[in-house]
Design a protein around this motif. Structure first.
Motif, mmCIF file in Angstrom:
data_model
loop_
_atom_site.group_PDB
_atom_site.id
_atom_site.type_symbol
_atom_site.label_atom_id
_atom_site.label_comp_id
_atom_site.label_asym_id
_atom_site.label_seq_id
_atom_site.Cartn_x
_atom_site.Cartn_y
_atom_site.Cartn_z
ATOM 1 N N ARG A 1 11.260 20.138 -0.184
ATOM 2 C CA ARG A 1 10.472 19.017 -0.935
ATOM 3 C C ARG A 1 11.272 17.812 -1.187
ATOM 4 O O ARG A 1 10.703 16.723 -0.988
ATOM 5 C CB ARG A 1 10.244 19.804 -2.298
ATOM 6 N N PHE B 1 9.820 14.183 0.123
ATOM 7 C CA PHE B 1 9.505 13.250 -0.788
ATOM 8 C C PHE B 1 10.319 12.089 -0.248
ATOM 9 O O PHE B 1 9.769 10.905 -0.479
ATOM 10 C CB PHE B 1 9.849 13.803 -2.087
ATOM 11 N N ALA C 1 8.248 10.488 2.425
ATOM 12 C CA ALA C 1 6.737 10.349 2.261
ATOM 13 C C ALA C 1 6.117 9.476 2.966
ATOM 14 O O ALA C 1 4.964 9.481 3.223
ATOM 15 C CB ALA C 1 6.652 10.802 0.742
ATOM 16 N N ASP C 2 6.605 8.167 2.544
ATOM 17 C CA ASP C 2 5.929 6.994 3.207
ATOM 18 C C ASP C 2 5.901 7.003 4.696
ATOM 19 O O ASP C 2 4.619 6.932 5.012
ATOM 20 C CB ASP C 2 6.425 5.638 2.732
ATOM 21 N N TYR D 1 3.306 9.989 5.547
ATOM 22 C CA TYR D 1 1.847 9.532 5.238
ATOM 23 C C TYR D 1 1.194 8.681 6.403
ATOM 24 O O TYR D 1 0.193 8.869 6.823
ATOM 25 C CB TYR D 1 1.731 9.114 3.843
ATOM 26 N N PHE E 1 -1.812 14.772 0.305
ATOM 27 C CA PHE E 1 -0.432 14.373 0.631
ATOM 28 C C PHE E 1 -0.195 13.191 -0.373
ATOM 29 O O PHE E 1 0.910 13.243 -1.203
ATOM 30 C CB PHE E 1 -0.038 14.039 1.848
ATOM 31 N N LYS E 2 -0.927 12.051 -0.037
ATOM 32 C CA LYS E 2 -0.532 10.712 -0.918
ATOM 33 C C LYS E 2 -0.776 11.067 -2.313
ATOM 34 O O LYS E 2 -0.014 10.447 -3.124
ATOM 35 C CB LYS E 2 -1.832 9.747 -0.497
ATOM 36 N N TRP F 1 -0.185 13.706 -4.193
ATOM 37 C CA TRP F 1 1.097 14.654 -4.593
ATOM 38 C C TRP F 1 2.267 13.333 -4.545
ATOM 39 O O TRP F 1 3.046 13.562 -5.693
ATOM 40 C CB TRP F 1 1.279 15.615 -3.508
ATOM 41 N N GLN F 2 2.496 12.535 -3.560
ATOM 42 C CA GLN F 2 3.374 11.463 -3.731
ATOM 43 C C GLN F 2 3.142 10.655 -4.959
ATOM 44 O O GLN F 2 4.277 10.344 -5.697
ATOM 45 C CB GLN F 2 3.316 10.691 -2.465
ATOM 46 N N GLU F 3 2.054 10.141 -5.268
ATOM 47 C CA GLU F 3 1.756 9.388 -6.337
ATOM 48 C C GLU F 3 1.977 9.831 -7.725
ATOM 49 O O GLU F 3 2.403 9.344 -8.651
ATOM 50 C CB GLU F 3 0.466 8.721 -6.333
ATOM 51 N N GLY G 1 5.704 13.870 -6.800
ATOM 52 C CA GLY G 1 6.147 14.837 -5.878
ATOM 53 C C GLY G 1 6.744 16.092 -6.516
ATOM 54 O O GLY G 1 7.764 16.675 -6.070
#
Length: 81
Positions: free
Chosen positions: A34, A38, A41-42, A45, A71-72, A74-76, A79
């Protein structure tokens, strides 16, 4: 409208990565972790939404629009593990 259900790495994100993905990326990031996902992540993505990853030559299916959106999201959402 109710808030979307919070996503989690273990339940929603980790299953998006295949064993081949994890093995292939091990030198630069740990897709089974994780914290690593995270942190990157950018870049992850951008690679999946643009269709650059997974590469067509590997035989793995490209991520769908729904997978990219999950995925986006979750990031926003921060995470969650």
């Amino acid at each position: 409208m109710p808030a979307p259900t919070p996503l989690s790495f273990d339940r929603d994100i980790r299953p998006l990565f295949t064993g081949m993905d994890i093995a292939h990326m091990k030198k630069s990031m740990d897709l089974s972790s994780r914290d690593s996902v995270f942190r990157h992540a950018d870049a992850i993505y951008q690679s999946v939404v643009s269709g650059h990853m997974p590469p067509a030559s590997c035989g793995e299916p490209r991520w769908t629009a729904d997978m990219c959106a999950t995925f986006k999201q979750w990031q926003e959402q921060g995470g969650a593990p």
